[in-house]
Motif scaffolding. Sequence first.
Motif, short mmCIF file in Angstrom:
data_model
loop_
_atom_site.label_atom_id
_atom_site.label_comp_id
_atom_site.label_asym_id
_atom_site.label_seq_id
_atom_site.Cartn_x
_atom_site.Cartn_y
_atom_site.Cartn_z
N LEU A 75 0.83 -1.21 0.00
CA LEU A 75 0.00 0.00 0.00
C LEU A 75 0.87 1.26 0.00
O LEU A 75 0.56 2.24 -0.69
CB LEU A 75 -0.93 0.00 1.22
N SER A 76 1.93 1.26 0.78
CA SER A 76 2.82 2.42 0.87
C SER A 76 3.49 2.69 -0.47
O SER A 76 3.63 3.85 -0.88
CB SER A 76 3.89 2.20 1.94
N ARG A 77 3.86 1.63 -1.15
CA ARG A 77 4.56 1.78 -2.44
C ARG A 77 3.60 2.22 -3.55
O ARG A 77 3.92 3.08 -4.37
CB ARG A 77 5.23 0.46 -2.82
N ASN A 78 2.39 1.67 -3.54
CA ASN A 78 1.45 1.94 -4.62
C ASN A 78 0.79 3.31 -4.53
O ASN A 78 0.39 3.88 -5.55
CB ASN A 78 0.35 0.86 -4.65
N TYR A 79 0.66 3.86 -3.33
CA TYR A 79 -0.12 5.09 -3.17
C TYR A 79 0.72 6.29 -2.74
O TYR A 79 0.16 7.34 -2.45
CB TYR A 79 -1.25 4.86 -2.16
N GLN A 80 2.04 6.16 -2.70
CA GLN A 80 2.84 7.33 -2.38
C GLN A 80 2.82 8.31 -3.55
O GLN A 80 2.70 7.92 -4.72
CB GLN A 80 4.27 6.91 -2.06
N SER A 81 2.90 9.59 -3.22
CA SER A 81 2.84 10.64 -4.24
C SER A 81 3.64 11.84 -3.76
O SER A 81 4.26 11.81 -2.69
CB SER A 81 1.39 11.04 -4.52
N LYS A 82 3.60 12.93 -4.54
CA LYS A 82 4.32 14.13 -4.12
C LYS A 82 3.66 14.78 -2.91
O LYS A 82 4.28 15.58 -2.21
CB LYS A 82 4.39 15.13 -5.27
N TYR A 83 2.39 14.44 -2.66
CA TYR A 83 1.68 14.98 -1.50
C TYR A 83 1.76 14.03 -0.29
O TYR A 83 1.65 14.47 0.85
CB TYR A 83 0.20 15.20 -1.82
N LEU A 84 1.96 12.75 -0.56
CA LEU A 84 1.86 11.73 0.49
C LEU A 84 3.03 10.77 0.37
O LEU A 84 3.16 10.05 -0.62
CB LEU A 84 0.53 10.98 0.35
N SER A 85 3.89 10.76 1.39
CA SER A 85 5.05 9.87 1.35
C SER A 85 4.67 8.47 1.83
O SER A 85 3.61 8.26 2.41
CB SER A 85 6.17 10.43 2.23
N ALA A 86 5.56 7.52 1.58
CA ALA A 86 5.33 6.14 2.02
C ALA A 86 5.26 6.07 3.54
O ALA A 86 4.46 5.31 4.11
CB ALA A 86 6.43 5.23 1.49
N ASP A 87 6.09 6.86 4.21
CA ASP A 87 6.07 6.89 5.68
C ASP A 87 4.74 7.44 6.19
O ASP A 87 4.23 6.97 7.23
CB ASP A 87 7.22 7.74 6.21
#
Length: 588
Positions: A314-326
């Motif tokens: 989930l962290s890898r698929n949905y990370q973006s410039k607004y939302l980091s994996a952490d």
Amino acid sequence: MPTDTSKRHQLDDILSDKVSIMDTEDLEYNGNVEDEEVPKEGFCVECRDQEADMFCENCNEPFCEVCYGMIHRTGKRALHKHRKYGTDSTVNENDNKQENDTHVENEQEHVDVKSVKAADIDIGTIMENRAKYIPLRLQLDERKYLRLLEAALNVTEYTDKIDDASDTSKAKRVVNQIKELCAILTGTVLACDYNRGQELFVDRDFEENEDFFQTIFEIGRRHKIMNPEKMRSAYGKLMSFLSDSMIPEVKEMLGFECVVPIKTVYSFLEERHGLSVLHEDIILIATREIVPDGKTRPQIQAEIKRKERSIEQLSRNYQSKYLSADDIRHCLYSIGDNNAYLRGNRDPCEKMIRYLEEFFDPKETDEEHSLSIASGSQGHRLSHDHETQYIYVNQTLQLWREILNDMFKLWTLADQDMLSTSNPYRLSQTGQGLHRVQPCPTVSREMHRTLFRAQKKAGTWIGSSVIHLGDKNVPNALMFIDKYNQVARILSPICITLDRLEELAENNGIRRLLENKFDSVKLCKKAILTDFFRFAFDGSGADNFYDAGSCIDGRLTSAWNWCSQIESKPYFPIFLLAGFAGFDGSGW
């Protein structure tokens, strides 16, 4: 009231003691109560915030299903005819929609991904609704601020100074409130940043530090919701302090607000355009709690690895410039914390319901293990035969389960009620000491919905439906939250003792003790449960039925009364052997 040209004394005058209490005019509370609005078309005439489901032909008014059920449950109104709102056909059967919604709400914590189909249950909608009331777990830097806040609250005597029955002058209370508020605010900043605090102490320019104050107080409120066993005394001071800061006169002199909305998983993801992560089915695996009971170590390790893989995916698929994996991991861990809370607080209710169904039959019983009670005998305040008491206990446990399942939502609503500018409190002697008596409109509305769901499931309801909120029994929303946080502290020690009996019986000496006193381990369990189901649900614990009895809150009062008498029970040594240390949530 003074006009703008003759304004009351400024903040620095009050702080420097230039103003005499005798010279200060009484300040009146100017909280504007909004005029009663006509409900919008298509909405319930009672609660005004839910769409109308049915139309009462006798009242000639539209209602949502919850309000209609509560208002038309008894008396002549129970004979009123109704039809679906917006149609002319009379409704003879209950709408299945509410049952389906209730089923989804109750089962959301137990859903397994393998058994979920998109066509059956909308995981995304369920998770979004839950996330709106799940506080965000504290970060490392926030925990530093939390320790600072707790230290400041532990040394202050705010409530002792402010909630004083001898302070009858409104002006004197307002001046005292401002002095105490500013002292805490200045001390907090001084401890965090000496130079910044010195500037604040000299200039008293609180507005420049508004963000800091709002952040640190929000951290304390958020931490308490996720950890009910923490900040037991400090939290009461914090909420009293913040409640006073919302009084218009105090807020005007301070020049800013101390209160901001609590950060939740939903608000965090929404701000960063990341709500889509909640719509993935594997989020159930990524946020589930790994329970080791009855599992081998390889099984536990396999579940842990599966959970970790789901989190990483989930962290890898949905990370973006607004939302980091952490950030995504942080949100998933926060939802996992909520699941852990539910297991520790809601699940004891479910376990006690299973014990009730396993050891007792509503239709048949022997004299020794009958649940029947009679008013006036052995301290009982109610008279129920075995079947009636069985249903009464079952209904009460089901209601507690519903309340604890929605506790984070109720806590958020309680926070809103306590910190509302248009919802003032009054100091009053309630028979339990001096308390802030304050209405709880949003909590009351949600509690009635919860009660209605429980009553609808039960079909018939035994006992009173009165919910005490904002009166001498439950003076304010803070007392309400504290009251129902005790349910798990009452039930958990009983469940732990019953679960450990088999293990204890492996010792020959303890087994002989159980057999000599109760004939067998099973009968020992049944004796404990019989006593609890009779004496903890008998309406005792107060001098009248209004304070205890069978009302919604009185049921919990009776349970606390049973707790106070456990030392005199014949099975108390068994509790001690199982590690019992008290009902205050510690020692296990």
